[in-house]
Write an enzyme that holds these catalytic residues in place. Structure first.
Site, PDB file in Angstrom:
ATOM      1  CE1 TYR A 144     -22.272 106.322  33.394  1.00 41.92           C
ATOM      2  CE2 TYR A 144     -20.919 108.195  34.027  1.00 41.92           C
ATOM      3  CZ  TYR A 144     -21.363 106.914  34.270  1.00 41.92           C
ATOM      4  OH  TYR A 144     -20.928 106.218  35.362  1.00 41.92           O
ATOM      5  CG  ASP A 238     -25.258 115.369  34.475  1.00 44.11           C
ATOM      6  OD1 ASP A 238     -24.408 115.987  35.150  1.00 44.11           O
ATOM      7  OD2 ASP A 238     -25.241 114.130  34.331  1.00 44.11           O
ATOM      8  CE  LYS A 266     -16.571 113.416  35.487  1.00 45.62           C
ATOM      9  NZ  LYS A 266     -17.695 113.039  34.669  1.00 45.62           N
TER      10      LYS A 266
HETATM   11  C1  LIG Z   1     -18.775 111.960  35.234  1.00 42.35           C
HETATM   12  C2  LIG Z   1     -20.197 112.257  35.054  1.00 42.35           C
HETATM   13  C3  LIG Z   1     -21.173 111.808  35.969  1.00 42.35           C
HETATM   14  C4  LIG Z   1     -20.852 110.887  37.104  1.00 42.35           C
HETATM   15  O1  LIG Z   1     -19.966 111.465  38.025  1.00 42.35           O
HETATM   16  P1  LIG Z   1     -19.123 110.487  39.001  1.00 42.35           P
HETATM   17  O2  LIG Z   1     -18.399 111.440  39.883  1.00 42.35           O
HETATM   18  O3  LIG Z   1     -18.228 109.690  38.092  1.00 42.35           O
HETATM   19  O4  LIG Z   1     -20.094 109.657  39.718  1.00 42.35           O
HETATM   20  C5  LIG Z   1     -22.478 112.228  35.790  1.00 42.35           C
HETATM   21  N1  LIG Z   1     -22.828 113.016  34.776  1.00 42.35           N
HETATM   22  C6  LIG Z   1     -21.929 113.456  33.859  1.00 42.35           C
HETATM   23  C7  LIG Z   1     -22.365 114.344  32.771  1.00 42.35           C
HETATM   24  C8  LIG Z   1     -20.589 113.072  33.966  1.00 42.35           C
HETATM   25  O5  LIG Z   1     -19.722 113.474  33.037  1.00 42.35           O
END
Ligand SMILES: *Cc1c(COP(=O)(O)O)cnc(C)c1O
Length: 434
Positions: A144, A238, A266
């Site tokens: 994701y 990511d 995060k």
């Molecule tokens: C949470 C997450 C996102 C998206 O971040 P948001 O702040 O929710 O938009 C993208 N990539 C990874 C790996 C994530 O865990």
């Protein structure tokens, strides 16, 4: 435990907000029941509006590595907020946080701040395309990367839970450049490269956390690096979730492989909305206003958010052994879950990376999204409910990762394991009745 006030609050929210929530997973769709409405958090605990207390293993889905209301982060936020909430003009706080990040990551010469992980990935992808002059990119099933159009293809997390891998409203024209490969399967990546006229980048969660916790093999990451180099494509890690979670340097603290671009989020905001993307100077120079690749944000680099991130990062850097402790606690928790499952003859496989943990009700090792889907959701659902009713707040989907915070003591891990024995018994008992 009663949930009467949460039930009423959820019904009320439902009237004004689609599904009653501002992010789908919060609706408890895959585990059923009403989501507890939260009143406040303190240290390792969440308190809902019915007065129930929970040991929190969700941590706002990752950001709160020091738990709720950490005094130093709180102080940084309050004192900064008193000087004004936003200016839309440069502040020294942005440079201070950028410097901390550049010093930490060998792969990052320059970094830009945005407001969410979604934005960070969306911008990094545009930059990779702008830099290479190519349109196609490769992503992995079950990974994701936020909810932007071209990335919302076979994503895990909420998208997996709701069985909507790509969403209505995303034009096929936009996803035709998204090539899908299998996690930990280099041949599937080679096939994508062969099919494409030109791949701008490969984007991966080097420690996948949105199909449950599924780390990539070192040899697989090395293979990706070689394939990218051979084809002139960029490699994007990511690390929105794994950054400052798997280790201080995220997955990059655990692998020899260097990406070209990195996305963060995060933990980097300490609980405030922040995302960031960074990489080699040569690539980052292509970003507006230095270069032609456009990217902007009214609230980007917001001073209050920067202050929260800076306080978090400085605390993390000042506590080098923290990740060892967090990983030990995560391992202890997962060993406890395994023993509790075994006592009921339930199959369970577990995984730990730093402060991240994951578990699947299956007996085969989980190496990709196909494996992850073999986890027994019915058992998970009953286990989740039984834990919640006993005051343990776990992620409400089997495709999510759990998090240990520095506020969580060894004693609370013991207590959680004791509760897990009861919850596994309940999950197994109901299984026999079916
Ligand atoms: C949470 C997450 C996102 C998206 O971040 P948001 O702040 O929710 O938009 C993208 N990539 C990874 C790996 C994530 O865990």
């Amino acid at each position: 435990m009663g949930y009467e006030k949460s039930e009423a609050a959820f019904a009320e929210a439902y009237q004004y907000i689609p599904g009653g929530v501002d992010s789908p997973v919060r609706a408890f769709g895959s585990v059923g029941g009403v989501p507890p409405f939260i009143e406040r958090g303190k240290g390792p605990y969440l308190y809902d509006i019915d007065g129930n207390r929970y040991i929190d293993y969700v941590q706002s889905w990752g950001p709160l590595i020091f738990g709720h209301c950490d005094p130093e982060i709180e102080e940084a936020v309050i004192s900064t907020a008193k000087k004004g909430l936003s200016f839309g003009a440069p502040t020294e706080l942005e440079t201070a946080l950028a410097r901390e990040i550049v010093e930490l990551f060998d792969s990052i010469d320059k970094v830009r701040f945005v407001n969410s992980g979604t934005e960070a990935v969306m911008s990094a992808l545009r930059l990779a395309r702008g830099f290479t002059g190519r349109d196609d990119f490769i992503k992995f099933t079950g990974c994701y990367h936020g909810h932007s159009d071209s990335l919302l293809v076979q994503a895990g997390s909420g998208a997996a839970t709701f069985g909507a891998p790509s969403s209505p409203g995303v034009p096929a024209d936009l996803t035709q450049h998204t090539l899908l490969a299998n996690y930990n399967d280099l041949e599937s990546v080679e096939r994508c490269f062969e099919q494409s006229e030109g791949v701008a980048c490969v984007i991966i969660e080097p420690i996948a956390g949105n199909m449950g916790l599924v780390p990539a093999d070192e040899s697989f990451l090395q293979g990706l690096r070689s394939l990218c180099d051979a084809h002139g494509a960029l490699l994007i890690f990511d690390e929105v979730m794994s950054g400052f979670r798997a280790s201080l340097r995220g997955a990059q603290g655990l692998t020899q492989v260097q990406p070209d671009l990195v996305t963060l989020g995060k933990v980097i905001g300490g609980g405030m909305p922040v995302g960031a993307f960074g990489g080699r100077a040569e690539i980052m120079h292509r970003l507006s206003p230095e270069g032609p690749v456009y990217q902007a944000g009214t609230l980007s680099g917001n001073p209050v958010a920067m202050a929260a991130g800076l306080a978090s990062l400085r605390k993390l850097k000042a506590a080098p052994s923290l990740y060892v402790t967090l990983a030990e606690r995560a391992r202890k928790l997962m060993d406890g879950f395994e023993a509790a499952a075994k006592a009921q003859d339930l199959p369970l496989v577990t995984e730990v990376r730093g402060s991240m943990f994951g578990f699947f009700f299956t007996d085969v090792p989980v190496r990709n999204f196909e494996d992850a889907k073999r986890g027994d959701n019915a058992i998970f659902k009953r286990f989740h409910r039984a834990m919640l009713d006993r005051g343990v707040y776990l992620a409400c989907s089997s495709y999510e990762t759990g998090f240990i915070s520095a506020a969580l003591s060894d004693e609370l891990i013991d207590e959680t394991i004791r509760i897990a024995y009861e919850a596994m018994a309940e999950a197994a008992m109901e299984q026999e009745q079916v």
